[in-house]
Design an enzyme around this catalytic site. Structure first.
Site, mmCIF file in Angstrom:
data_model
loop_
_atom_site.group_PDB
_atom_site.id
_atom_site.type_symbol
_atom_site.label_atom_id
_atom_site.label_comp_id
_atom_site.label_asym_id
_atom_site.label_seq_id
_atom_site.Cartn_x
_atom_site.Cartn_y
_atom_site.Cartn_z
ATOM 1 N N SER A 1 0.845 -1.087 -0.014
ATOM 2 C CA SER A 1 0.030 -0.164 0.199
ATOM 3 C C SER A 1 0.724 1.285 -0.091
ATOM 4 O O SER A 1 1.743 1.250 0.561
ATOM 5 C CB SER A 1 -0.836 0.174 1.376
ATOM 6 N N TYR B 1 -2.687 -1.655 10.098
ATOM 7 C CA TYR B 1 -2.959 -1.669 8.678
ATOM 8 C C TYR B 1 -1.533 -1.164 7.959
ATOM 9 O O TYR B 1 -0.663 -2.036 7.278
ATOM 10 C CB TYR B 1 -4.041 -0.985 8.053
#
Length: 256
Positions: free
Chosen positions: A139, A152
């Site tokens: 990400s 996350y």
């Protein structure tokens, strides 16, 4: 990585980026297998894309991973690409009087332990192929974290680091290691509202750009669409520039 003539396993393939990647690879003539926890979502992918195959897999369960690896070795002996895409993203409140680490633990199990375990389980098969690849979906938040989803962001930073080290160790073995780092994309990763958020990159545009990079750059190590570049290279702005961008991103999501 060549984008045609492969046998590819994609985790989290029932929706979002995983499903879109599966469909894009399938359209290029690859044999595609999608795996995930939700049987109904997988069945929908198969119905909409005749030829794509699927099986239920809980990537957080080591025994299920072992079962899947044995199944793949038997039924898909030509498997030469693994896409570690399955992931969860949930907000956490570390200001609470008592912090519940359940979300953090589940996030680590899904986003970090699962791809490590599945890669380890399938590497013997990948080594048997003339050329193969492990594609890890990280990400942009691996490089500029979103404070409301601290675990996350941390797991994606870890996936980036793991990919770098794995690539170095596997150099010369015939197994490529490729990292795909998405920006904020219109999926339901954090709920239905994200799929229509105008601030997020349309999923189809993201997939088109990803596949274009893979099609034209077979030796690529990091797949970076243009919209993720400010996140990916935030640190290159220097300490003050990074701090300003970090504050801007997080103030926006905090509604400040």
């Amino acid at each position: 990585m060549q984008t045609r003539g492969n046998t590819i396993l994609i985790t989290g393939g029932g929706s979002g980026i995983g499903r879109a990647l599966a469909e894009a690879f399938h359209q290029r003539g690859n044999r595609v297998i999608v795996a995930g926890r939700r049987a109904a979502a997988l069945e929908d992918v198969v119905r909409a894309n005749p030829g794509i195959e699927a099986f239920v897999l809980d990537v957080t369960d080591p025994e299920d991973i072992a079962r899947a690896a044995a199944k793949i070795a038997t039924e898909y002996p030509g498997l030469n690409a693994l896409v570690n895409n399955a992931g969860i993203m949930q907000p956490e409140d570390w200001r609470a009087a008592e912090v519940d680490t359940g979300i953090a633990e589940a996030t680590i199990a899904t986003n970090l332990l699962a791809p490590i375990r599945l890669t380890a389980a399938l590497l013997p098969l990948l080594h048997k192929q003339e050329k193969s690849a492990v594609l890890n979906v990280s990400s942009g938040l691996a490089f500029l974290p979103l404070a409301i989803t601290p675990t996350y962001s941390a797991t994606k930073a870890a996936i980036h680091s793991f990919s770098e080290s794995l690539r170095y160790q596997l150099a010369g073995t015939g197994v490529d290691v490729i990292e795909i780092a998405p920006p904020y994309v219109q999926t339901e990763l954090m709920g239905e509202q994200q799929a229509s958020d105008p601030n997020a990159m349309p999923l189809a545009e993201f997939i088109d750009e990803v596949m274009s990079i893979l099609d034209t750059q077979p030796e690529v190590r990091e797949v970076l669409v243009k919209r993720v570049l400010p996140l990916r290279f935030a640190a290159e702005q220097g300490r003050d520039g990074y701090a300003k961008q970090f504050a801007g991103l997080n103030d926006h999501f905090a509604g400040k």
